[in-house]
Motif scaffolding. Structure first.
Motif, PDB file in Angstrom:
ATOM      1  N   SER A 514       0.857  -1.255   0.105  1.00  0.00           N
ATOM      2  CA  SER A 514      -0.134  -0.061   0.033  1.00  0.00           C
ATOM      3  C   SER A 514       0.747   0.467  -0.260  1.00  0.00           C
ATOM      4  O   SER A 514       1.755   0.995  -0.056  1.00  0.00           O
ATOM      5  N   LEU A 515       0.451   2.646  -0.234  1.00  0.00           N
ATOM      6  CA  LEU A 515       0.867   3.593  -0.186  1.00  0.00           C
ATOM      7  C   LEU A 515       1.626   3.695   0.621  1.00  0.00           C
ATOM      8  O   LEU A 515       2.640   4.670   1.085  1.00  0.00           O
ATOM      9  N   ASP A 516       0.539   3.872   2.422  1.00  0.00           N
ATOM     10  CA  ASP A 516       1.490   4.030   3.934  1.00  0.00           C
ATOM     11  C   ASP A 516       2.540   3.036   4.086  1.00  0.00           C
ATOM     12  O   ASP A 516       3.414   3.538   4.841  1.00  0.00           O
ATOM     13  N   ALA A 517       2.773   2.109   3.507  1.00  0.00           N
ATOM     14  CA  ALA A 517       3.747   0.749   3.427  1.00  0.00           C
ATOM     15  C   ALA A 517       5.132   1.139   2.871  1.00  0.00           C
ATOM     16  O   ALA A 517       6.102   1.004   3.108  1.00  0.00           O
ATOM     17  N   ILE A 518       4.824   2.144   1.794  1.00  0.00           N
ATOM     18  CA  ILE A 518       6.030   2.749   1.104  1.00  0.00           C
ATOM     19  C   ILE A 518       7.087   4.013   2.390  1.00  0.00           C
ATOM     20  O   ILE A 518       6.564   4.512   2.872  1.00  0.00           O
ATOM     21  N   ALA A 519       8.618   3.702   1.978  1.00  0.00           N
ATOM     22  CA  ALA A 519       9.320   4.360   2.936  1.00  0.00           C
ATOM     23  C   ALA A 519       9.357   5.636   2.338  1.00  0.00           C
ATOM     24  O   ALA A 519       9.166   5.478   1.899  1.00  0.00           O
ATOM     25  N   PRO A 520       9.034   6.976   2.865  1.00  0.00           N
ATOM     26  CA  PRO A 520       9.404   8.024   2.580  1.00  0.00           C
ATOM     27  C   PRO A 520      10.873   8.279   2.112  1.00  0.00           C
ATOM     28  O   PRO A 520      10.426   9.348   1.127  1.00  0.00           O
ATOM     29  N   THR A 521      11.787   7.587   2.404  1.00  0.00           N
ATOM     30  CA  THR A 521      13.294   7.917   1.763  1.00  0.00           C
ATOM     31  C   THR A 521      13.155   7.060   0.488  1.00  0.00           C
ATOM     32  O   THR A 521      12.986   7.989  -0.300  1.00  0.00           O
ATOM     33  N   THR A 522      12.069   6.083  -0.286  1.00  0.00           N
ATOM     34  CA  THR A 522      11.904   5.381  -0.959  1.00  0.00           C
ATOM     35  C   THR A 522      10.864   6.032  -1.837  1.00  0.00           C
ATOM     36  O   THR A 522      11.699   6.919  -3.383  1.00  0.00           O
ATOM     37  N   LEU A 523      10.468   6.715  -1.436  1.00  0.00           N
ATOM     38  CA  LEU A 523       9.417   8.231  -2.341  1.00  0.00           C
ATOM     39  C   LEU A 523       9.619   8.902  -2.772  1.00  0.00           C
ATOM     40  O   LEU A 523       9.959   9.330  -4.138  1.00  0.00           O
ATOM     41  N   ASP A 524      10.687   9.636  -1.814  1.00  0.00           N
ATOM     42  CA  ASP A 524      11.268  11.042  -2.142  1.00  0.00           C
ATOM     43  C   ASP A 524      12.061  10.671  -3.380  1.00  0.00           C
ATOM     44  O   ASP A 524      12.287  11.371  -4.207  1.00  0.00           O
ATOM     45  N   ARG A 525      13.341   9.651  -3.066  1.00  0.00           N
ATOM     46  CA  ARG A 525      13.963   8.991  -4.143  1.00  0.00           C
ATOM     47  C   ARG A 525      13.496   8.728  -5.368  1.00  0.00           C
ATOM     48  O   ARG A 525      13.601   9.675  -6.926  1.00  0.00           O
ATOM     49  N   PHE A 526      12.262   8.366  -5.674  1.00  0.00           N
ATOM     50  CA  PHE A 526      11.229   7.865  -6.959  1.00  0.00           C
ATOM     51  C   PHE A 526      10.657   9.316  -6.786  1.00  0.00           C
ATOM     52  O   PHE A 526      11.266   9.648  -8.338  1.00  0.00           O
ATOM     53  N   LEU A 527      10.515  10.575  -6.090  1.00  0.00           N
ATOM     54  CA  LEU A 527       9.935  11.588  -6.753  1.00  0.00           C
ATOM     55  C   LEU A 527      11.084  12.638  -7.503  1.00  0.00           C
ATOM     56  O   LEU A 527      10.636  13.170  -8.349  1.00  0.00           O
ATOM     57  N   LYS A 531      11.809  13.869 -11.093  1.00  0.00           N
ATOM     58  CA  LYS A 531      11.632  15.451 -11.514  1.00  0.00           C
ATOM     59  C   LYS A 531      10.166  15.662 -10.930  1.00  0.00           C
ATOM     60  O   LYS A 531       9.942  16.452 -11.697  1.00  0.00           O
ATOM     61  N   LEU A 532       9.403  15.793  -9.819  1.00  0.00           N
ATOM     62  CA  LEU A 532       8.339  15.806  -9.505  1.00  0.00           C
ATOM     63  C   LEU A 532       8.493  16.251  -7.920  1.00  0.00           C
ATOM     64  O   LEU A 532       9.882  15.469  -7.234  1.00  0.00           O
ATOM     65  N   LYS A 533       8.037  17.575  -7.392  1.00  0.00           N
ATOM     66  CA  LYS A 533       8.340  18.319  -6.640  1.00  0.00           C
ATOM     67  C   LYS A 533       7.348  17.744  -4.687  1.00  0.00           C
ATOM     68  O   LYS A 533       7.640  17.056  -4.009  1.00  0.00           O
ATOM     69  N   ARG A 534       5.734  17.299  -5.497  1.00  0.00           N
ATOM     70  CA  ARG A 534       5.426  16.927  -4.316  1.00  0.00           C
ATOM     71  C   ARG A 534       4.742  15.393  -4.509  1.00  0.00           C
ATOM     72  O   ARG A 534       4.306  15.272  -5.692  1.00  0.00           O
ATOM     73  N   LEU A 535       4.479  14.990  -4.105  1.00  0.00           N
ATOM     74  CA  LEU A 535       3.119  13.349  -3.577  1.00  0.00           C
ATOM     75  C   LEU A 535       2.309  13.887  -5.102  1.00  0.00           C
ATOM     76  O   LEU A 535       2.281  12.776  -5.596  1.00  0.00           O
ATOM     77  N   GLU A 536       1.730  14.718  -4.405  1.00  0.00           N
ATOM     78  CA  GLU A 536       0.309  15.203  -5.609  1.00  0.00           C
ATOM     79  C   GLU A 536       0.601  15.735  -6.866  1.00  0.00           C
ATOM     80  O   GLU A 536      -0.334  14.977  -7.367  1.00  0.00           O
ATOM     81  N   GLU A 537       1.995  16.204  -7.358  1.00  0.00           N
ATOM     82  CA  GLU A 537       2.194  15.517  -8.894  1.00  0.00           C
ATOM     83  C   GLU A 537       1.866  14.551  -9.171  1.00  0.00           C
ATOM     84  O   GLU A 537       1.689  14.203 -10.264  1.00  0.00           O
ATOM     85  N   LEU A 538       2.980  13.300  -9.211  1.00  0.00           N
ATOM     86  CA  LEU A 538       2.666  11.862  -9.396  1.00  0.00           C
ATOM     87  C   LEU A 538       1.668  11.771  -8.905  1.00  0.00           C
ATOM     88  O   LEU A 538       1.091  11.005  -9.951  1.00  0.00           O
ATOM     89  N   LEU A 539       0.737  12.135  -8.092  1.00  0.00           N
ATOM     90  CA  LEU A 539      -0.702  11.356  -7.654  1.00  0.00           C
ATOM     91  C   LEU A 539      -1.697  11.888  -9.866  1.00  0.00           C
ATOM     92  O   LEU A 539      -2.480  11.120  -9.760  1.00  0.00           O
ATOM     93  N   SER A 540      -1.545  13.244  -9.598  1.00  0.00           N
ATOM     94  CA  SER A 540      -1.907  13.805 -10.883  1.00  0.00           C
ATOM     95  C   SER A 540      -1.860  13.313 -12.122  1.00  0.00           C
ATOM     96  O   SER A 540      -2.730  13.437 -12.452  1.00  0.00           O
ATOM     97  N   ASP A 541      -0.659  13.299 -11.640  1.00  0.00           N
ATOM     98  CA  ASP A 541      -0.188  12.329 -13.627  1.00  0.00           C
ATOM     99  C   ASP A 541      -0.577  11.365 -14.187  1.00  0.00           C
ATOM    100  O   ASP A 541      -0.850  11.086 -14.795  1.00  0.00           O
ATOM    101  N   ILE A 542      -1.077   9.890 -12.455  1.00  0.00           N
ATOM    102  CA  ILE A 542      -1.651   9.278 -12.964  1.00  0.00           C
ATOM    103  C   ILE A 542      -3.204   8.946 -13.461  1.00  0.00           C
ATOM    104  O   ILE A 542      -2.966   8.911 -14.120  1.00  0.00           O
ATOM    105  N   ALA A 543      -4.140   9.878 -12.852  1.00  0.00           N
ATOM    106  CA  ALA A 543      -5.482  10.356 -13.110  1.00  0.00           C
ATOM    107  C   ALA A 543      -5.421  10.914 -14.400  1.00  0.00           C
ATOM    108  O   ALA A 543      -6.695  10.056 -15.059  1.00  0.00           O
ATOM    109  N   LEU A 544      -4.656  11.459 -15.061  1.00  0.00           N
ATOM    110  CA  LEU A 544      -4.238  12.464 -16.204  1.00  0.00           C
ATOM    111  C   LEU A 544      -4.076  10.853 -17.497  1.00  0.00           C
ATOM    112  O   LEU A 544      -4.147  11.713 -18.215  1.00  0.00           O
ATOM    113  N   GLY A 545      -3.561  10.260 -17.187  1.00  0.00           N
ATOM    114  CA  GLY A 545      -3.174   8.799 -18.251  1.00  0.00           C
ATOM    115  C   GLY A 545      -1.879   9.186 -18.187  1.00  0.00           C
ATOM    116  O   GLY A 545      -1.324   8.640 -19.434  1.00  0.00           O
ATOM    117  N   ASN A 546      -0.803   9.967 -17.386  1.00  0.00           N
ATOM    118  CA  ASN A 546       0.572  10.817 -18.229  1.00  0.00           C
ATOM    119  C   ASN A 546       1.253   9.111 -17.654  1.00  0.00           C
ATOM    120  O   ASN A 546       2.435   9.273 -17.960  1.00  0.00           O
TER     121      ASN A 546
END
Length: 722
Positions: A514-527, A531-546
């Motif tokens: 689940s998303l809660d189970a992902i370590a913050p360091t792993t998430l920060d590294r992926f972002l 080249k994403l600043k925040r998690l919200e940008e990643l989630l928005s990209d997913i919803a818009l099909g990018n």
């Protein structure tokens, strides 16, 4: 020239005539400031050494000419110095630091504000011009003298436009007429505006300019005697009232006549058959006395009187306007104002330096200009696209305005055709966002109602009210348009983040995480990698099909993810379905090939940049979509679905008079709104119709079908497509 080395002084004995002329024009400045201005010439002359204009003249002649234009307005030394040096940062090696060190930070800021954005890269010339203009407006907001320099720069360029090629002349002339002349008018600088318009007209439409100019000269030759008689009559009448007044005849410019001929569909003779006069008196009280005097001399024309002294224009302009019926049967337009008002009318914001005004803050052209610039700064902050920003500015530069009263008695000016919704946003963005209706002169009216000058407007708000896309079709002001777009973008972003969160959670759940189970360091590294600043940008990209949720899930889990059993399609569709309400703005769209309705079995397809496109499961195109299983999204309708959805009915009828009205009445009786009707087939005995309509659900559509069948004129009806 080194960036920090001061230039060698120019020998005053070698000063060319244009510098001597500038020295004469700045004689109103203290001697120490005159010396500084001449020092600026020395710096500019050395910095631009070797550079020439298209005409072959030394380049320094242009900035000195710009400074001379501003000196005629009586501007301060800092503005004159900045005008002389306004092209040095862009076109020479002189640095900003050297400029600030020699002439102070204020001058450096002014020069920087005028400088174009030559170091930035843009997709098109229009985009570069728009961004340059945007920067200039923001610099204006910090110091209004920036636009005075820019207008003087444009005026001198227009005076010397002949050296340019035809394409450049037309482009610069069009830009002058669309942007710079309206800005001069918005700032009350009518003298600048008139010359910019005339020069722009001559460059853009040389033949039209020549014809109209010749006709003006011919017409004036025949009317000089009449004008002299009217002027003498006005002067005598004003003197009989013991008024110290100066009367002068006014002549329409070629651009003014051309614009009125085009916009008001009038002939040249109709426009020239009007005599114009300006009356300048010593006080505001005398203006009203003079008005009575001229009305006693010639009969006023009904409904042609305007009091811009009591209610000044948005640019600070004040005057009394009246139209009289003259002795020769032709209308006489008379403007009555004080010398101070005349100065503000000609110079606008520049009158602050040349004419010490005693007007109150509400009437000050300076204050009004700053208010407009502040609104432009707000618009710029909320507008990502420079092209969209410049369009908003163009909207606000419309010269025709309506003047409206708030319940408190304050006066607001808006462009012509402004609506009650524009008024709401002019009061405050929060008022606009929550507006539901308006009271205009105490009568309840819709927000889309157009307003007229003199109306008292009160906006009715509700906490639950919010902007919708249809509002963009109602408003005309840039402020309202920007605020509505910003609100809608914010909603779209919120919906996209929420939907993207559900999609990613579902993909991670299928892989035993689940998303809660992902370590913050792993998430920060992926972002960071993405080249994403925040998690919200990643989630928005997913919803818009990018980005594909399954791919993102595996990348987040790395080597820990476990492959689910079955095919990718099985993984995508066997999981728990995401429920949709239909109101997910900017994230969902409904396929035109099958028109899904609440109650249908549905499936989603992630389309890049568009988000999820919803199809009916039985749609013929779904078979093709299943070839990209990673883009399929398992969705279903929520229990509480609101809104109207498009549906189509294929109806076969008996072809006889009134059958179309009978079917339409049945559809309307079922509370469905018909969008379109077209004949598919038609002969003497039968016809096939395709109705497009709005319904709330599959059940609602079934009710429509039942009512249509009961009409007695229908032989078959079915949902289209099947």
């Amino acid at each position: 020239m080194p960036a920090t080395a001061p230039p060698a002084p120019v020998d005053p004995a070698a000063w060319p005539p244009y510098v001597l002329a500038l020295k004469e024009r700045i004689a109103y400045l203290p001697p120490a400031q005159v010396t500084q201005v001449l020092r600026a010439y020395a710096v500019g002359a050395q910095a631009h050494a070797g550079q020439e204009r298209k005409s072959g003249e030394p380049y320094i002649t242009h900035p000195v000419a710009v400074a001379s234009i501003l000196a005629e307005l009586g501007l301060d030394a800092e503005t004159i110095i900045a005008a002389i040096l306004h092209d040095t940062l862009e076109d020479t090696e002189l640095s900003r630091e050297a400029l600030a060190g020699e002439f102070g930070e204020v001058v450096a800021e002014l020069v920087d504000g005028v400088t174009k954005l030559d170091k930035m890269r843009f997709g098109t010339r229009q985009e570069a011009d728009a961004e340059s203009f945007r920067k200039m407006l923001l610099a204006m907001a910090r110091d209004i003298r920036v636009i005075l320099i820019k207008l003087a720069d444009r005026l001198h360029n227009m005076r010397t436009l002949g050296a340019k090629d035809q394409g450049s002349r037309r482009r610069i002339a069009r830009e002058t007429l669309e942007i710079f002349a309206p800005i001069a008018q918005r700032l009350g600088m009518n003298k600048f505006k008139a010359e910019l318009q005339d020069l722009g007209f001559r460059a853009l439409y040389p033949d039209r300019y020549r014809v109209i100019s010749e006709r003006i000269r011919a017409a004036l030759g025949n009317r000089r005697e009449v004008m002299s008689k009217i002027e003498a009559a006005l002067t005598t009448q004003l003197a009989s009232e013991h008024l110290s007044a100066h009367v002068v005849g006014r002549i329409k410019s070629p651009w003014s006549i051309y614009s009125k001929m085009r916009n008001e569909h009038k002939t040249f003779a109709q426009l020239m058959d009007v005599y114009g006069f300006r009356v300048v008196v010593d006080s505001a009280t005398s203006c009203y006395v003079a008005l009575g005097a001229v009305h006693a001399l010639y009969k006023p024309v009904d409904r042609r009187f305007k009091d811009f002294i009591a209610i000044p224009k948005a640019n600070g302009y004040q005057s009394l306007h009246t139209v009289l019926l003259g002795p020769f049967g032709a209308p006489i337009e008379v403007q009555i104002r004080t010398a101070e008002m005349d100065s503000v009318a000609e110079r606008g914001v520049a009158a602050h330096w040349a004419y010490k005004t005693d007007s109150g803050p509400a009437n000050s052209a300076q204050v009004r200009a700053r208010e407009w610039l502040a609104s432009m700064v707000d618009s710029s902050a909320n507008t990502v696209s420079s092209s969209e920003f410049i369009e908003n500015v163009k909207i606000d530069l419309f010269p025709d305005e309506v003047y409206l009263f708030t319940p408190r008695g304050d006066i607001l000016s808006l462009p012509r055709h402004a609506t009650a919704l524009d008024f709401a946003y002019a009061v405050h963005t929060d008022v606009g966002d929550h507006a539901v209706a308006a009271r205009v002169d105490k009568k309840l009216t819709p927000l889309r109602s157009r307003l007229e000058s003199g109306q008292l407007v009160e906006i009715i708000t509700a906490p639950s009210a919010a902007p919708n896309p249809a509002w963009l079709e109602v408003v005309v002001t840039g402020k309202a348009r920007t605020a509505i777009r910003q609100y809608l973008k914010h909603l779209q972003h919120e919906d996209a983040v929420d939907f993207g969160h559900r999609m990613l959670d579902r993909a991670l759940d299928a892989l035993g995480s689940s998303l809660d189970a992902i370590a913050p360091t792993t998430l920060d590294r992926f972002l960071k990698t993405s080249k994403l600043k925040r998690l919200e940008e990643l989630l928005s990209d997913i919803a818009l099909g990018n980005r594909m949720p399954d791919v993102v899930a595996r990348q987040l889990l790395g080597s820990r993810w476990k492959k689910a059993a079955g095919s990718k399609a099985g993984v995508a569709l066997a999981q728990e379905k995401i429920r949709i309400s239909g109101g997910e703005r900017g994230v969902l769209s409904f396929a035109n090939c099958c028109h899904p309705l609440p109650g249908d079995d549905i499936i989603g397809y992630l389309s890049s940049g568009k988000g999820i496109v919803v199809h009916r499961v039985e749609c013929p195109n779904v078979a093709e979509l299943r070839r990209s299983p990673e883009r399929l999204v398992a969705i279903e309708w929520d229990r509480d679905v609101k809104g109207d959805y498009r549906a189509q009915l294929h109806i076969e009828v008996i072809n006889r008079p009134g059958v179309l009205a009978t079917v339409a009445a049945a559809i309307a009786a079922a509370d469905s709104n018909i969008e379109n009707v077209e004949y598919v087939e038609r002969d003497a005995s039968a016809a096939t119709l395709l109705f497009s309509m709005e319904v709330k659900s599959r059940k609602h559509l079934a009710d429509v079908i039942r009512r249509v069948r009961r009409t007695g004129v229908v032989s078959a009806v079915r949902r289209y497509p099947l």
